[in-house]
Design a protein around this motif. Structure first.
Motif, PDB file in Angstrom:
ATOM      1  N   TYR A 262       0.808  -1.223   0.000  1.00  9.31           N
ATOM      2  CA  TYR A 262       0.000   0.000   0.000  1.00  9.31           C
ATOM      3  C   TYR A 262       0.843   1.276   0.000  1.00  9.31           C
ATOM      4  O   TYR A 262       0.306   2.363  -0.157  1.00  9.31           O
ATOM      5  CB  TYR A 262      -0.913   0.031   1.236  1.00  9.31           C
ATOM      6  N   ALA A 263       2.136   1.162   0.199  1.00 10.01           N
ATOM      7  CA  ALA A 263       2.997   2.328   0.427  1.00 10.01           C
ATOM      8  C   ALA A 263       2.894   3.382  -0.672  1.00 10.01           C
ATOM      9  O   ALA A 263       2.688   4.566  -0.389  1.00 10.01           O
ATOM     10  CB  ALA A 263       4.448   1.889   0.606  1.00 10.01           C
ATOM     11  N   ALA A 264       3.043   2.995  -1.926  1.00  3.56           N
ATOM     12  CA  ALA A 264       3.013   3.963  -3.029  1.00  3.56           C
ATOM     13  C   ALA A 264       1.649   4.635  -3.137  1.00  3.56           C
ATOM     14  O   ALA A 264       1.557   5.843  -3.359  1.00  3.56           O
ATOM     15  CB  ALA A 264       3.386   3.281  -4.348  1.00  3.56           C
ATOM     16  N   SER A 265       0.584   3.866  -2.953  1.00  4.79           N
ATOM     17  CA  SER A 265      -0.768   4.408  -3.049  1.00  4.79           C
ATOM     18  C   SER A 265      -1.036   5.415  -1.931  1.00  4.79           C
ATOM     19  O   SER A 265      -1.572   6.500  -2.182  1.00  4.79           O
ATOM     20  CB  SER A 265      -1.786   3.279  -2.993  1.00  4.79           C
ATOM     21  N   LEU A 266      -0.654   5.068  -0.712  1.00  5.59           N
ATOM     22  CA  LEU A 266      -0.869   5.984   0.413  1.00  5.59           C
ATOM     23  C   LEU A 266      -0.061   7.262   0.239  1.00  5.59           C
ATOM     24  O   LEU A 266      -0.544   8.356   0.533  1.00  5.59           O
ATOM     25  CB  LEU A 266      -0.535   5.295   1.734  1.00  5.59           C
ATOM     26  N   LYS A 267       1.145   7.128  -0.273  1.00  2.00           N
ATOM     27  CA  LYS A 267       1.995   8.298  -0.520  1.00  2.00           C
ATOM     28  C   LYS A 267       1.376   9.189  -1.601  1.00  2.00           C
ATOM     29  O   LYS A 267       1.333  10.414  -1.465  1.00  2.00           O
ATOM     30  CB  LYS A 267       3.390   7.846  -0.931  1.00  2.00           C
ATOM     31  N   ALA A 268       0.876   8.590  -2.668  1.00  2.00           N
ATOM     32  CA  ALA A 268       0.253   9.358  -3.763  1.00  2.00           C
ATOM     33  C   ALA A 268      -1.013  10.074  -3.285  1.00  2.00           C
ATOM     34  O   ALA A 268      -1.247  11.232  -3.646  1.00  2.00           O
ATOM     35  CB  ALA A 268      -0.070   8.433  -4.932  1.00  2.00           C
ATOM     36  N   LEU A 269      -1.827   9.405  -2.480  1.00  2.00           N
ATOM     37  CA  LEU A 269      -3.035  10.031  -1.941  1.00  2.00           C
ATOM     38  C   LEU A 269      -2.668  11.226  -1.068  1.00  2.00           C
ATOM     39  O   LEU A 269      -3.285  12.292  -1.171  1.00  2.00           O
ATOM     40  CB  LEU A 269      -3.854   9.029  -1.131  1.00  2.00           C
ATOM     41  N   GLU A 270      -1.669  11.044  -0.210  1.00  2.00           N
ATOM     42  CA  GLU A 270      -1.245  12.134   0.668  1.00  2.00           C
ATOM     43  C   GLU A 270      -0.722  13.316  -0.147  1.00  2.00           C
ATOM     44  O   GLU A 270      -1.067  14.467   0.133  1.00  2.00           O
ATOM     45  CB  GLU A 270      -0.155  11.647   1.632  1.00  2.00           C
TER      46      GLU A 270
ATOM     47  N   ARG B 240      -7.938  11.300   0.527  1.00  2.00           N
ATOM     48  CA  ARG B 240      -8.012  10.236   1.523  1.00  2.00           C
ATOM     49  C   ARG B 240      -8.618   8.975   0.939  1.00  2.00           C
ATOM     50  O   ARG B 240      -9.377   9.023  -0.026  1.00  2.00           O
ATOM     51  CB  ARG B 240      -8.921  10.645   2.680  1.00  2.00           C
ATOM     52  N   VAL B 241      -8.337   7.895   1.605  1.00  2.00           N
ATOM     53  CA  VAL B 241      -9.031   6.639   1.332  1.00  2.00           C
ATOM     54  C   VAL B 241     -10.464   6.830   1.810  1.00  2.00           C
ATOM     55  O   VAL B 241     -10.701   7.376   2.880  1.00  2.00           O
ATOM     56  CB  VAL B 241      -8.350   5.474   2.098  1.00  2.00           C
TER      57      VAL B 241
ATOM     58  N   ASP C  54      -9.492   8.751   9.371  1.00  2.00           N
ATOM     59  CA  ASP C  54      -8.538   9.764   9.813  1.00  2.00           C
ATOM     60  C   ASP C  54      -7.105   9.268   9.701  1.00  2.00           C
ATOM     61  O   ASP C  54      -6.179  10.053   9.546  1.00  2.00           O
ATOM     62  CB  ASP C  54      -8.814  10.165  11.265  1.00  2.00           C
ATOM     63  N   GLU C  55      -6.939   7.965   9.819  1.00  2.00           N
ATOM     64  CA  GLU C  55      -5.605   7.372   9.760  1.00  2.00           C
ATOM     65  C   GLU C  55      -5.674   6.070   8.979  1.00  2.00           C
ATOM     66  O   GLU C  55      -6.486   5.200   9.284  1.00  2.00           O
ATOM     67  CB  GLU C  55      -5.093   7.103  11.179  1.00  2.00           C
ATOM     68  N   VAL C  56      -4.841   5.963   7.962  1.00  2.00           N
ATOM     69  CA  VAL C  56      -4.699   4.739   7.189  1.00  2.00           C
ATOM     70  C   VAL C  56      -3.201   4.562   7.001  1.00  2.00           C
ATOM     71  O   VAL C  56      -2.543   5.401   6.403  1.00  2.00           O
ATOM     72  CB  VAL C  56      -5.398   4.836   5.804  1.00  2.00           C
ATOM     73  N   ARG C  57      -2.671   3.463   7.550  1.00  2.00           N
ATOM     74  CA  ARG C  57      -1.226   3.264   7.468  1.00  2.00           C
ATOM     75  C   ARG C  57      -0.877   1.784   7.472  1.00  2.00           C
ATOM     76  O   ARG C  57      -1.643   0.955   7.971  1.00  2.00           O
ATOM     77  CB  ARG C  57      -0.518   3.960   8.618  1.00  2.00           C
ATOM     78  N   GLU C  58       0.273   1.514   6.908  1.00  2.00           N
ATOM     79  CA  GLU C  58       0.832   0.178   6.986  1.00  2.00           C
ATOM     80  C   GLU C  58       1.682   0.076   8.250  1.00  2.00           C
ATOM     81  O   GLU C  58       2.368   1.031   8.611  1.00  2.00           O
ATOM     82  CB  GLU C  58       1.764  -0.089   5.804  1.00  2.00           C
ATOM     83  N   ASP C  59       1.625  -1.065   8.915  1.00  2.00           N
ATOM     84  CA  ASP C  59       2.580  -1.358   9.973  1.00  2.00           C
ATOM     85  C   ASP C  59       3.075  -2.780   9.727  1.00  2.00           C
ATOM     86  O   ASP C  59       2.838  -3.339   8.649  1.00  2.00           O
ATOM     87  CB  ASP C  59       1.991  -1.135  11.369  1.00  2.00           C
TER      88      ASP C  59
ATOM     89  N   LEU D  34      -0.639  -2.257  -4.604  1.00  2.00           N
ATOM     90  CA  LEU D  34      -2.071  -2.030  -4.793  1.00  2.00           C
ATOM     91  C   LEU D  34      -2.368  -0.537  -4.786  1.00  2.00           C
ATOM     92  O   LEU D  34      -1.757   0.214  -4.032  1.00  2.00           O
ATOM     93  CB  LEU D  34      -2.869  -2.687  -3.659  1.00  2.00           C
ATOM     94  N   GLU D  35      -3.311  -0.141  -5.610  1.00  2.00           N
ATOM     95  CA  GLU D  35      -3.829   1.225  -5.570  1.00  2.00           C
ATOM     96  C   GLU D  35      -5.093   1.168  -4.711  1.00  2.00           C
ATOM     97  O   GLU D  35      -6.133   0.671  -5.150  1.00  2.00           O
ATOM     98  CB  GLU D  35      -4.150   1.723  -6.974  1.00  2.00           C
ATOM     99  N   LEU D  36      -4.985   1.654  -3.490  1.00  2.00           N
ATOM    100  CA  LEU D  36      -6.081   1.572  -2.525  1.00  2.00           C
ATOM    101  C   LEU D  36      -7.078   2.692  -2.778  1.00  2.00           C
ATOM    102  O   LEU D  36      -6.707   3.858  -2.818  1.00  2.00           O
ATOM    103  CB  LEU D  36      -5.525   1.672  -1.098  1.00  2.00           C
ATOM    104  N   TRP D  37      -8.341   2.326  -2.954  1.00  2.00           N
ATOM    105  CA  TRP D  37      -9.394   3.308  -3.196  1.00  2.00           C
ATOM    106  C   TRP D  37     -10.238   3.551  -1.954  1.00  2.00           C
ATOM    107  O   TRP D  37     -10.573   4.669  -1.628  1.00  2.00           O
ATOM    108  CB  TRP D  37     -10.320   2.844  -4.312  1.00  2.00           C
ATOM    109  N   GLU D  38     -10.616   2.451  -1.295  1.00  2.00           N
ATOM    110  CA  GLU D  38     -11.552   2.578  -0.189  1.00  2.00           C
ATOM    111  C   GLU D  38     -11.425   1.409   0.763  1.00  2.00           C
ATOM    112  O   GLU D  38     -10.907   0.360   0.406  1.00  2.00           O
ATOM    113  CB  GLU D  38     -12.987   2.686  -0.718  1.00  2.00           C
ATOM    114  N   VAL D  39     -11.891   1.636   1.983  1.00  2.00           N
ATOM    115  CA  VAL D  39     -12.039   0.578   2.979  1.00  2.00           C
ATOM    116  C   VAL D  39     -13.490   0.641   3.429  1.00  2.00           C
ATOM    117  O   VAL D  39     -13.967   1.685   3.874  1.00  2.00           O
ATOM    118  CB  VAL D  39     -11.086   0.763   4.176  1.00  2.00           C
ATOM    119  N   SER D  40     -14.184  -0.483   3.264  1.00  2.00           N
ATOM    120  CA  SER D  40     -15.614  -0.557   3.570  1.00  2.00           C
ATOM    121  C   SER D  40     -15.896  -1.340   4.834  1.00  2.00           C
ATOM    122  O   SER D  40     -15.164  -2.269   5.174  1.00  2.00           O
ATOM    123  CB  SER D  40     -16.359  -1.262   2.431  1.00  2.00           C
TER     124      SER D  40
END
Length: 186
Positions: free
Chosen positions: A50-58, A63-64, A80-85, A139-145
């Motif tokens: 998810y790293a590249a997608s989250l960086k591009a969104l930011e 936001r996701v 409010d927070e979407v991150r990889e750990d 992955l290009e993350l769009w949404e979390v449902s």
């Protein structure tokens, strides 16, 4: 008539997000995806996917999205927070109870009738392993449902603080299990 030019209504648009903040809502958190665990379709998300997608969104100031059952016509809150750990994709946000479907979702979560999380994405990079499963590396993350039946059974949400306690208990159980194994070897 005021606001009409050449017989047509005048329309003015403002860009949402500038100076806008939402502070209310039912707080939720959980893991929407775990690394290394196969979902019901056999896909396995790899660390860093998810790293590249989250960086591009930011970078784009976006936001996701938080949706109800993957329906793009039914946003129900804000992540409010979407991150990889080290475990996977962690999300923390607010279900907006000013939205009818948000109120319903919050009530269903509180009652324990729904607790699933599921990701909506586009596969950018993947390969097959020797067992025929897809290993998703980007992955290009769009949404979390919020969903009734998540594709990854472990992807669950809890009220704020609930998932932290559950994770702590799981980690303690894992430590005790490992300690028992170590003692059994000695």
């Amino acid at each position: 008539m005021e606001g009409w030019e050449n017989g047509a209504p005048e329309r003015k648009f403002c860009r949402l997000g500038e100076g806008l903040s939402v502070t209310d809502g039912v707080k939720i958190e959980g893991y929407a995806s775990y690394f290394g665990k196969p979902d019901r379709g056999g896909d396995i998300v790899q660390p860093g996917a998810y790293a590249a997608s989250l960086k591009a969104l930011e970078a784009a100031g976006r936001r996701v999205k938080m949706l109800w059952q993957h329906d793009p016509a039914q946003p129900i809150g804000i992540w409010d927070e979407v991150r990889e750990d080290e475990r996977g994709l962690y999300v923390k946000g607010r279900i907006l109870t000013d939205v009818e479907r948000g109120r319903e979702a919050a009530a269903l979560i509180a009652a324990g009738a729904i607790d699933g999380l599921s990701i909506g994405y586009r596969t950018v990079k993947a390969r097959k392993d020797d067992r025929g499963r897809r290993l998703l590396s980007e992955l290009e993350l769009w949404e979390v449902s919020l969903v009734t039946f998540p594709m990854l059974p472990q992807a669950r949400v809890g009220a704020k603080g609930e998932s932290s306690r559950a994770e702590t208990l799981r980690e303690l159980a894992d430590l005790f299990h490992e300690a028992r194994r170590m003692l059994a070897r000695d």
